[in-house]
Scaffold this active site. Structure first.
Site, PDB file in Angstrom:
ATOM      1  N   TYR A 211       0.855  -1.191   0.000  1.00 29.64           N
ATOM      2  CA  TYR A 211       0.000   0.000   0.000  1.00 29.64           C
ATOM      3  C   TYR A 211       0.889   1.238   0.000  1.00 29.64           C
ATOM      4  O   TYR A 211       1.982   1.221   0.572  1.00 29.64           O
ATOM      5  CB  TYR A 211      -0.912   0.011   1.228  1.00 29.64           C
ATOM      6  CG  TYR A 211      -2.030  -1.021   1.190  1.00 29.64           C
ATOM      7  CD1 TYR A 211      -1.748  -2.373   1.376  1.00 29.64           C
ATOM      8  CD2 TYR A 211      -3.349  -0.649   0.971  1.00 29.64           C
ATOM      9  CE1 TYR A 211      -2.760  -3.320   1.342  1.00 29.64           C
ATOM     10  CE2 TYR A 211      -4.372  -1.591   0.949  1.00 29.64           C
ATOM     11  CZ  TYR A 211      -4.076  -2.926   1.139  1.00 29.64           C
ATOM     12  OH  TYR A 211      -5.082  -3.861   1.115  1.00 29.64           O
ATOM     13  N   GLU A 212       0.378   2.328  -0.588  1.00 29.97           N
ATOM     14  CA  GLU A 212       1.228   3.501  -0.797  1.00 29.97           C
ATOM     15  C   GLU A 212       1.661   4.179   0.509  1.00 29.97           C
ATOM     16  O   GLU A 212       2.576   4.992   0.504  1.00 29.97           O
ATOM     17  CB  GLU A 212       0.536   4.514  -1.712  1.00 29.97           C
ATOM     18  CG  GLU A 212      -0.715   5.105  -1.106  1.00 29.97           C
ATOM     19  CD  GLU A 212      -1.581   5.812  -2.142  1.00 29.97           C
ATOM     20  OE1 GLU A 212      -1.372   5.607  -3.342  1.00 29.97           O
ATOM     21  OE2 GLU A 212      -2.475   6.555  -1.719  1.00 29.97           O
ATOM     22  N   SER A 213       1.017   3.836   1.625  1.00 32.89           N
ATOM     23  CA  SER A 213       1.427   4.405   2.908  1.00 32.89           C
ATOM     24  C   SER A 213       2.791   3.882   3.344  1.00 32.89           C
ATOM     25  O   SER A 213       3.310   4.306   4.372  1.00 32.89           O
ATOM     26  CB  SER A 213       0.386   4.085   3.978  1.00 32.89           C
ATOM     27  OG  SER A 213       0.085   2.699   3.987  1.00 32.89           O
ATOM     28  N   GLY A 214       3.368   2.967   2.587  1.00 34.67           N
ATOM     29  CA  GLY A 214       4.711   2.470   2.898  1.00 34.67           C
ATOM     30  C   GLY A 214       4.715   1.070   3.465  1.00 34.67           C
ATOM     31  O   GLY A 214       5.764   0.525   3.781  1.00 34.67           O
TER      32      GLY A 214
END
Lengths: 272, 257
Positions: free
Chosen positions: B51-54
């Protein structure tokens, strides 16, 4: 070394009317307490930078603090729109809001470039997108080595960077844990910085590769317990997903928003 | 349509099946996240979800409401900064497939999540690009899932937030270091794939009980159908059970906080 101040004094000292302010925290550790203090102090004409404006900028925009917004995804995650942001963009309420929008990859790179002291960020981005047509800060350059066409944007260098973190020690060194987003970059890219923390401790308890920001790289530390609520602080309290859902109805209606703001921000907290 | 599952469940199960075990998938929030986690909990236990949140290689027990829920971090192999996520992992070519949703899609798979109407005077302001513009070009390929309607399936999107194949279907031609782009679109009615020559979307598979007319009625252009059109297999009892349990857990979790 960072000064340990009250939140009131930190905001009063570092956030001027007309300043460019980056308040970061990617879903996690969003500095709501600092945002509310900015609203209480009636700051105006701010240029607000944030990858995901989230409820914090919906509140600042609705309260009339913002002149311009630089962002990359402006929704209420998993719920829908940010209605105060939309009201400002679509209807100019409470006043007209200038917007400049990017993609996440771009803003992340632009913060990193800001922290690195570079004038620009370069990435393989925006191929085929219409965003460069509506954002004159997006340019394309040719790689001097391969000739590849790459996107370039100015680095982000805010007047003040504001983040929330779990804890600081008595020297003002800060530990950020969990989803660390672009918090470190936002602090290092900014001319001044405010870090709010859940608590100040004797020992950070940081492992060797933990995300620690040294106190000498921060302007001010302020204790703000539950300062990221209704977002969350890993290890301290969970995200209040129910409030994020309730926000939809509050923010949809101008009067309901004003009443919420009055009760929960303007007449609340703000110890000096 | 058979009554023991809904069209939404049909869509999610079909979207989940698109993911193969071992793939590395960059997951968008909402429907893609639901499908990707169903895949992980059924036929693809070793699918790597990012996920793009890392959060790298995450295995959430409940579906996240936001892209950065604590659940994603707590169940991840590791969590990296957002610049690292986009630069090293996505732009660096480590992602096989990007799984995206959208507000509007057109016949060349271009996605619009920016606005309806004119940019300077929008009728409806949508959230914006987020991670999608670079996920769509830097991932090896792209799966898209969304509900089928005339409002979402338009001939030409109002704004190309994210490249499919451009306004003329040639948007990726000759561009170096770019992924294949969208390879399938999964809706609650059917599965579509881009025509190998023109890149225009073609219906390749109809869900059980769905007619050609249903798809034509829900599409904003003269949609084409493959000559040898297939019938999408129904969800299995196990897939339905796992999906329903996942959604029930998720509802309890988000209501309880």
């Amino acid at each position: 070394m960072a000064d340990i101040l009250s939140l009131h004094d930190a905001v009063a000292r570092y956030v001027d009317n007309g300043a460019t302010v980056a308040m970061e925290g990617f879903t996690h550790l969003i500095p709501f307490a600092a945002g509310h203090e900015i609203i209480r102090q009636g700051k105006r004409d701010l240029t607000l930078i944030r990858m995901t404006p989230d409820l914090i900028y919906d509140q600042l925009i609705g309260a009339g603090c913002a002149k311009k917004l630089i962002f990359s995804w402006g929704g209420n995650p998993g719920v829908g729109s940010l209605h105060r942001l939309r009201d400002a963009v679509e209807k100019g309420y409470p006043h007209k809001l200038e917007i400049l929008e990017h993609s996440h990859a771009t803003m992340a790179c632009a913060y990193e470039a800001g922290a690195a002291g570079l004038p620009l960020a370069v990435l393989r981005g925006y191929v085929g997108s219409d965003l460069p047509k509506v954002n004159d800060q997006i340019k394309f350059i040719e790689c001097p080595f391969t000739g590849e066409r790459l996107a370039a944007v100015p680095s982000i260098r805010p007047d003040v960077g504001v983040i929330h973190a779990q804890r600081a020690d008595r020297q003002g060194n800060v530990l950020v844990e969990g989803i660390i987003g672009v918090q470190k970059e936002a602090v290092l890219a900014a001319k001044s910085s405010i870090v709010t923390v859940e608590e100040i401790v004797d020992d950070l308890g940081a492992t060797p590769n933990a995300c620690v920001i040294p106190g000498w790289a921060i302007s001010a530390i302020a204790v703000a317990e539950k300062g990221a609520y209704p977002s969350y602080a890993y290890g301290y309290y969970p995200r209040d997903n129910r409030f994020y859902k309730e926000w939809d109805a509050i923010a949809r209606d101008r009067d309901a928003f004003q009443a919420w703001l009055e009760e929960n921000v303007l007449q609340a907290g703000g110890e000096v | 349509m058979s009554s023991h599952y809904t069209s939404s469940e049909m869509m999610t199960v079909t979207a989940a099946r698109a993911l193969e075990n071992g793939m590395t998938c960059f997951v968008g929030i909402g429907l893609p996240s639901e499908a990707a986690n169903l895949a992980r909990l059924t036929h693809a236990p070793d699918v790597v979800l990012i996920y793009e949140s890392g959060t790298l290689q995450t295995k959430p027990d409940v579906l996240p409401l936001s892209i950065g829920d604590g659940e994603l971090c707590e169940t991840a192999l590791t969590t990296v900064s957002v610049p690292e996520m986009f630069r090293y992992w996505l732009q660096g070519g480590k992602v096989d497939v990007g799984f995206l949703g959208t507000a509007q899609i057109d016949r060349y798979c271009n996605l619009n999540t920016t606005l309806i109407g004119d940019y300077t005077a929008p009728k409806v302001r949508l959230p914006g690009g987020g991670g999608a513009p670079e996920i769509a070009t830097n991932a090896g390929e792209v799966f898209i899932t969304l509900k089928h309607s005339k409002r979402t399936f338009v001939r030409d999107v109002d704004f190309v937030t994210t490249l499919g194949f451009g306004r003329d279907g040639k948007g990726r031609d000759g561009v170096p270091n770019i992924g294949k782009g969208p390879t399938r679109v999964i809706t609650d009615l059917c599965v579509m794939k881009p025509d190998p020559e023109t890149r225009e979307l073609v219906v390749v598979s109809l869900h059980p009980g769905v007619s050609h007319a249903d798809v034509i009625e829900a599409t904003g252009w003269e949609i084409r159908f493959a000559e040898a059109i297939e019938a999408t297999p129904e969800p299995s009892a196990n897939e339905l059970q796992v999906l329903r349990e996942l959604k029930a857990r998720t509802d309890r979790h988000h209501a309880g906080e």
